[in-house]
Write an enzyme that holds these catalytic residues in place. Sequence first.
Site, PDB file in Angstrom:
ATOM      1  N   CYS A 185     -65.722 -76.618  26.558  1.00 28.28           N
ATOM      2  CA  CYS A 185     -66.154 -77.153  25.273  1.00 28.28           C
ATOM      3  C   CYS A 185     -66.737 -78.566  25.363  1.00 28.28           C
ATOM      4  O   CYS A 185     -67.863 -78.744  25.826  1.00 28.28           O
ATOM      5  CB  CYS A 185     -64.978 -77.088  24.287  1.00 28.28           C
ATOM      6  SG  CYS A 185     -65.478 -77.191  22.540  1.00 28.28           S
ATOM      7  N   LYS A 194     -58.906 -79.249  31.176  1.00 23.92           N
ATOM      8  CA  LYS A 194     -59.989 -79.923  30.469  1.00 23.92           C
ATOM      9  C   LYS A 194     -59.866 -81.436  30.631  1.00 23.92           C
ATOM     10  O   LYS A 194     -58.854 -82.031  30.260  1.00 23.92           O
ATOM     11  CB  LYS A 194     -59.943 -79.526  28.995  1.00 23.92           C
ATOM     12  CG  LYS A 194     -61.090 -80.046  28.139  1.00 23.92           C
ATOM     13  CD  LYS A 194     -60.914 -79.517  26.719  1.00 23.92           C
ATOM     14  CE  LYS A 194     -62.042 -79.928  25.797  1.00 23.92           C
ATOM     15  NZ  LYS A 194     -61.829 -79.393  24.427  1.00 23.92           N
ATOM     16  N   GLU A 201     -62.074 -70.669  24.408  1.00 27.54           N
ATOM     17  CA  GLU A 201     -61.086 -71.740  24.560  1.00 27.54           C
ATOM     18  C   GLU A 201     -59.886 -71.509  23.640  1.00 27.54           C
ATOM     19  O   GLU A 201     -60.042 -71.070  22.503  1.00 27.54           O
ATOM     20  CB  GLU A 201     -61.747 -73.076  24.209  1.00 27.54           C
ATOM     21  CG  GLU A 201     -60.833 -74.289  24.298  1.00 27.54           C
ATOM     22  CD  GLU A 201     -61.503 -75.565  23.812  1.00 27.54           C
ATOM     23  OE1 GLU A 201     -60.997 -76.649  24.152  1.00 27.54           O
ATOM     24  OE2 GLU A 201     -62.518 -75.485  23.094  1.00 27.54           O
TER      25      GLU A 201
END
Length: 261
Positions: free
Chosen positions: A145, A110, A41
């Site tokens: 994540c 995200k 990431e």
Amino acid sequence: MNIAVFQMNIIPGEPARNREKVKAWFERNAGPSVDIIVLPEMWTTAYALEELDQLAEPPDGPSVSFLKELAVKYDVHLIGGSIAVKEEGKIFNRAVIIDRKGTVVYEYDKIHLVPMLDEPKYLNGGTSSVQAFELDGVKMGVVICYDLRFPEIIRDLALQGIQVLFIPAEWPEARAAHWETLSVARAVENQMYVVTCNRIGSYNGTTFAGRSMFIEPFGGVLSKGTPDEEEVLQNTLDLESVKRVREEVPIFKSRVPGLYK
């Protein structure tokens, strides 16, 4: 299918230097035996959030162009980690999937932003639901994540038929036990491979956990990175095992969605 993960340290706020670092890694490690390479990431900037207004790139900026060139040069598919992208005045943490022809086959912004790392102050959450994509005819998915903590979206991908889930991350050492436990749980409950790529190193008072992993559909950890070293993890996935596990323990056939709220 042979997959390589680059568990790397990231130079904060230095996209050009990080691109050079990735380029050098490809020169040493990419080869005809590797089908897919995975990056972590925010690998171009790290969590230099206060600088993202200047550092974030346009959707087809230098880092995406760089990844396209690498994919073609090394004839490899890329799970291009994620990068900070500025679009219509908003900044997104965007995963980019590029095939071996240099084509962007999927992008994912995200959805869940990390309050503990101040992401909501500097980033905009994605507004589109997760979607499966295909590489070499295999259905796959990607989340980023903190998304790992939200099993709803990963089950959504499983119901779309994915066999492999990729998770690029900058997950902190302080919650490393959660990283390992939840990654295994997502593999077991969805009966699929989970391939994670987490960074190492420290920035702005946060130490990151490393421990990138390959997890098979029954929950076994095939390989795991160290907490503090740059390294390459590489495994060959037996995709037939996904089918076998789903037949042995047929959870998807046992679901009763009409009774779920």
